[in-house]
Design a protein around this motif. Structure first.
Motif, PDB file in Angstrom:
ATOM      1  N   LEU A  98      15.149  38.738   6.583  1.00 41.71           N
ATOM      2  CA  LEU A  98      16.312  37.971   6.130  1.00 41.71           C
ATOM      3  C   LEU A  98      17.142  38.815   5.177  1.00 41.71           C
ATOM      4  CD1 LEU A  98      17.926  35.316   5.834  1.00 41.71           C
ATOM      5  CD2 LEU A  98      16.327  34.646   4.026  1.00 41.71           C
ATOM      6  N   GLY A  99      18.461  38.800   5.371  1.00 41.57           N
ATOM      7  CA  GLY A  99      19.364  39.444   4.439  1.00 41.57           C
ATOM      8  C   GLY A  99      19.851  40.813   4.856  1.00 41.57           C
ATOM      9  N   LEU A 149      20.562  32.131   9.412  1.00 43.20           N
ATOM     10  CA  LEU A 149      20.140  31.647   8.101  1.00 43.20           C
ATOM     11  C   LEU A 149      20.900  32.371   7.001  1.00 43.20           C
ATOM     12  CD1 LEU A 149      18.292  29.932   6.311  1.00 43.20           C
ATOM     13  CD2 LEU A 149      16.515  31.690   6.573  1.00 43.20           C
ATOM     14  N   GLN A 150      21.256  33.624   7.247  1.00 47.16           N
ATOM     15  CA  GLN A 150      22.006  34.384   6.260  1.00 47.16           C
ATOM     16  C   GLN A 150      23.382  33.758   6.032  1.00 47.16           C
ATOM     17  OE1 GLN A 150      21.618  38.625   6.620  1.00 47.16           O
ATOM     18  NE2 GLN A 150      23.660  39.018   5.819  1.00 47.16           N
ATOM     19  N   PHE A 152      24.111  30.624   6.687  1.00 51.29           N
ATOM     20  CA  PHE A 152      23.828  29.306   6.111  1.00 51.29           C
ATOM     21  C   PHE A 152      23.643  29.424   4.602  1.00 51.29           C
ATOM     22  CE2 PHE A 152      20.944  25.942   4.788  1.00 51.29           C
ATOM     23  CZ  PHE A 152      21.442  24.817   5.434  1.00 51.29           C
ATOM     24  N   ASN A 153      22.832  30.391   4.175  1.00 52.54           N
ATOM     25  CA  ASN A 153      22.585  30.557   2.731  1.00 52.54           C
ATOM     26  C   ASN A 153      23.856  30.959   1.992  1.00 52.54           C
ATOM     27  OD1 ASN A 153      19.890  29.897   3.050  1.00 52.54           O
ATOM     28  ND2 ASN A 153      19.182  32.021   3.113  1.00 52.54           N
ATOM     29  N   ALA A 154      24.706  31.757   2.645  1.00 50.52           N
ATOM     30  CA  ALA A 154      25.972  32.161   2.027  1.00 50.52           C
ATOM     31  C   ALA A 154      27.014  31.049   2.091  1.00 50.52           C
ATOM     32  CB  ALA A 154      26.503  33.416   2.711  1.00 50.52           C
ATOM     33  N   ASN A 155      26.736  30.018   2.889  1.00 52.00           N
ATOM     34  CA  ASN A 155      27.638  28.868   3.057  1.00 52.00           C
ATOM     35  C   ASN A 155      29.063  29.322   3.383  1.00 52.00           C
ATOM     36  OD1 ASN A 155      27.954  26.115   3.279  1.00 52.00           O
ATOM     37  ND2 ASN A 155      28.482  25.821   1.128  1.00 52.00           N
ATOM     38  N   LYS A 177      26.678  25.230   5.740  1.00 57.00           N
ATOM     39  CA  LYS A 177      25.634  24.260   5.398  1.00 57.00           C
ATOM     40  C   LYS A 177      25.953  22.859   5.908  1.00 57.00           C
ATOM     41  CE  LYS A 177      23.543  26.626   1.471  1.00 57.00           C
ATOM     42  NZ  LYS A 177      23.142  26.570   0.033  1.00 57.00           N
ATOM     43  N   LYS A 182      18.777  23.150   9.641  1.00 66.02           N
ATOM     44  CA  LYS A 182      17.750  24.075   9.166  1.00 66.02           C
ATOM     45  C   LYS A 182      16.367  23.750   9.720  1.00 66.02           C
ATOM     46  CE  LYS A 182      16.459  26.585   4.975  1.00 66.02           C
ATOM     47  NZ  LYS A 182      16.626  26.686   3.512  1.00 66.02           N
ATOM     48  N   HIS A 191      13.507  32.966  10.173  1.00 65.91           N
ATOM     49  CA  HIS A 191      14.386  33.528   9.145  1.00 65.91           C
ATOM     50  C   HIS A 191      15.674  34.080   9.752  1.00 65.91           C
ATOM     51  CE1 HIS A 191      10.375  33.804   7.127  1.00 65.91           C
ATOM     52  NE2 HIS A 191      11.096  33.267   6.175  1.00 65.91           N
TER      53      HIS A 191
END
Length: 638
Positions: A98-99, A149-150, A152-155, A177, A182, A191
């Protein structure tokens, strides 16, 4: 007459050929025209088998040039970048890390500029696509389900492709989001990516922005992964198909993976796509080759070969050909070895793929293409069969003799022909009547099981309980997942049943039925309906208990048959045994399958392509086939 004859895994991109029942795909598809899409199974090259996900732009274009010069004359025209082209190749990056992904301001994956330097300044794959098109080829990419997911987390905001700005609805700007689901993350890449809510216009806007960007780059082929088989996402497939249908030029649409796929499941989406995997990943092991025989027979019997598809036809996909110079599954480096399949096994695989009319997608590094592999993948008889044959099916009326036994193979639907074996959990469409086999069994006032109702001495049962909601999500999801269950291996153990496996499977492995730590995850949520169906919240598929055979096909013979466009008959024998075996068929039995051929009492000329033997016969065709090998006859009966 009796004939007696002794008888790169996935490149991160693949080349392949599409072959239909009639007519080849035009060498070029021009804007504004509407040829029948995927009129023959595609042929091409995919980069996964030989490069996994680490392929660079230079390596890709080197392979594309070789394809153009050596294989395009044989109908191979697609080169496809497979898997994680947007991931930076740096320490710590791997398949489910992830990332490390490169995404744009709208949360969409873009090529890693370290490996794809022409993508800088917002160009994406457009420069690569131009170079591929200049070679007379078509360009494809692999993509995952939904949103990362990256992102999503950064919205990240969502692009409104109509306005060219952030998507706004009901007076507010919508973000990742708002649309990411999720708890429906890809089961084997949790991930990496998750589904988007296609019931929301904002979710549809995100998917639309993805595929319109691919079209702008010049993409001709999209392989959409983690949306089929155990990971079925009908909503995403349906919407993506709609987007592609409305473009001003055709883009081939392919689905993956194929774990647990059945004809009933495929019929729900085959009309929306051009090809779809029907097994797990195929690597260069004999057991992987074996695993394709039963499922391929089932799809032929269901009349799925060349059925109606997106703007044309659709094809069951047996996966890439792991031949030539390859890397290892899961490796981040390579290619570095030759295929583990011997020549007989490679011929068996290529012959089955061709006579089942699978897309032919080569996975080896073309820069190290040896003559033996080249001659196999360009064999003119095999390519003719793959492109133009009709009436393709398994042929059951064969017999065999070896040093140990004499055996007659029976039709698969006969009582004698059915095999017993172990039971395992399977998944199928909930429209399938066999899914309605579950019921509740009370053990005491507070403890219940869900059991398979088939009359068995010890029917399989699972313990049930309500899902344990994560802190803070109960009010959000309580209504959506009301009535769902966790199914546990035993009372008191925190191991819950997963519908889809937590890792990517090869074709020889069974899919459903694994257990992992219980958590708030749609892959572990099940709903027992009054009709006895047990529905999974992740894929919408229903659980069944199936009979499976140990090491299926390891001591058998098989045969396939088809007709050619010039009146010829193709007859293939496959020796799945571990010793040389004589396989035989009578012309009278071929007449049963093709009664309109009027071959009773006539003489048939034959040519066997691997041995080169030719002759004529009025009764019996018989040949000694090496272990794991095959024979392929071209019959002309007058």
């Amino acid at each position: 007459m009796k004939i007696s004859v002794l008888g790169f895994f996935f490149f991160s991109f693949f080349f392949f050929l599409f072959a239909p029942s009639v007519g080849r795909v035009p060498s070029e598809i021009h804007l504004g025209t509407e040829p029948e899409h995927a009129s023959t199974p595609p042929r091409g090259w995919n980069s996964y088998d030989s490069f996994c996900w680490t392929i660079s732009e230079e390596e890709f274009l080197q392979n594309a040039e070789i394809l153009s010069n050596r294989l395009k004359p044989h109908g191979y025209e697609y080169v496809v970048v497979d898997y994680l082209w947007y991931r930076s190749k740096v320490p710590g990056a791997y398949v489910d890390s992830l990332g490390f992904d490169v995404i744009d301001e709208w949360g969409r994956p873009i090529p890693d500029p370290g490996r794809w330097p022409s993508s800088k300044d917002g160009k994406g794959f457009s420069e690569v696509a131009k170079k591929v098109h200049s070679m007379g080829l078509k360009f494809g990419i692999h993509v995952m389900r939904g949103i990362s997911l990256q992102a999503f987390n950064a919205n990240t905001p969502i692009l409104d492709t109509v306005k060219g700005s952030a998507y706004v609805e009901s007076g507010r700007q919508w973000r990742a989001k708002d649309i990411g689901v999720k708890e429906r993350a890809c089961a084997w890449m949790s991930h990496g990516f998750m589904s988007v809510n296609t019931k929301l216009e904002a979710g549809r806007a995100f998917l639309r922005s993805l595929y319109l960007q691919y079209a702008e780059w010049g993409v001709d082929f999209v392989k959409n992964d983690c949306v089929f088989g155990d990971d079925l996402d009908v909503d995403e497939i349906t919407f993506v198909s709609e987007v592609l249908r409305n473009l001003d030029r055709p883009i081939l649409y392919s689905l993956s993976p194929g774990t647990s796929v059945t004809p009933a499941m495929a019929k729900e989406v085959s009309g929306l796509v051009n090809m779809y995997r029907i097994t797990g990943d195929d690597w260069d092991s004999w057991r992987d080759v074996l695993s394709h025989f039963d499922v391929t027979r089932d799809f032929a019997n269901a009349k799925m070969i060349g059925a109606t598809g997106l703007l044309g036809r659709s094809w069951p996909d047996l996966d890439m050909l792991p031949l030539g110079w390859l890397t290892d599954p899961g490796s981040n480096e390579g290619p570095h070895r030759t295929s583990n399949l011997n020549l007989d096994e490679q011929r068996t695989q290529m012959t089955l793929w061709a006579i089942a009319k699978s897309p032919l997608m080569f996975g080896g590094d073309l820069r190290k293409l040896d003559e033996t592999t080249y001659n196999l993948i360009t064999n003119p008889t095999l390519l003719e069969i793959d492109s133009f044959s009709l009436n393709n099916m398994e042929f059951p009326y064969i017999s065999s003799t070896s040093s140990r036994r004499k055996k007659r193979v029976l039709p698969q639907d006969s009582a004698e022909g059915r095999m017993l074996g172990k039971r395992s959990l399977g998944l199928t469409t909930c429209k399938d009547a066999k899914a309605n086999g579950w019921s509740t069994k009370a053990l005491d006032q507070d403890l219940e099981q869900v059991c398979w109702r088939e009359k068995l001495e010890e029917p399989p049962c699972l313990y049930k309980r309500k899902p344990l909601l994560a802190l803070g999500v109960e009010m959000i999801y309580k209504q959506q997942y009301e009535g769902t269950l966790h199914l546990l291996a035993s009372d008191g153990m925190e191991l819950c049943l997963d519908a889809s496996p937590r890792r990517r499977l090869t074709s020889k492995e069974f899919g459903a039925g694994s257990f992992s730590r219980c958590k708030w995850d749609a892959n572990q949520m099940w709903e027992l309906n009054p009709n006895g169906s047990l529905v999974n919240s992740y894929s919408g598929l229903c659980a069944t208990v199936d009979l499976v055979k140990d090491d299926a096909g390891s001591s058998e013979i098989r045969s396939w048959i088809a007709t050619g466009r010039r009146g010829e008959i193709y007859l293939a024998f496959f020796n799945l045994n571990s010793e040389k075996t004589v396989i035989s068929a009578n012309l009278a039995d071929i007449a049963k399958v093709f009664p309109w051929k009027n071959i009773k009492g006539v003489s048939c000329k034959y040519h066997e392509i691997w041995s080169g033997e030719s002759g004529a016969t009025e009764e019996l065709i018989s040949i000694a086939v090496e272990k794991h090998g095959c024979s392929l006859f071209v019959l002309t009966c007058v």
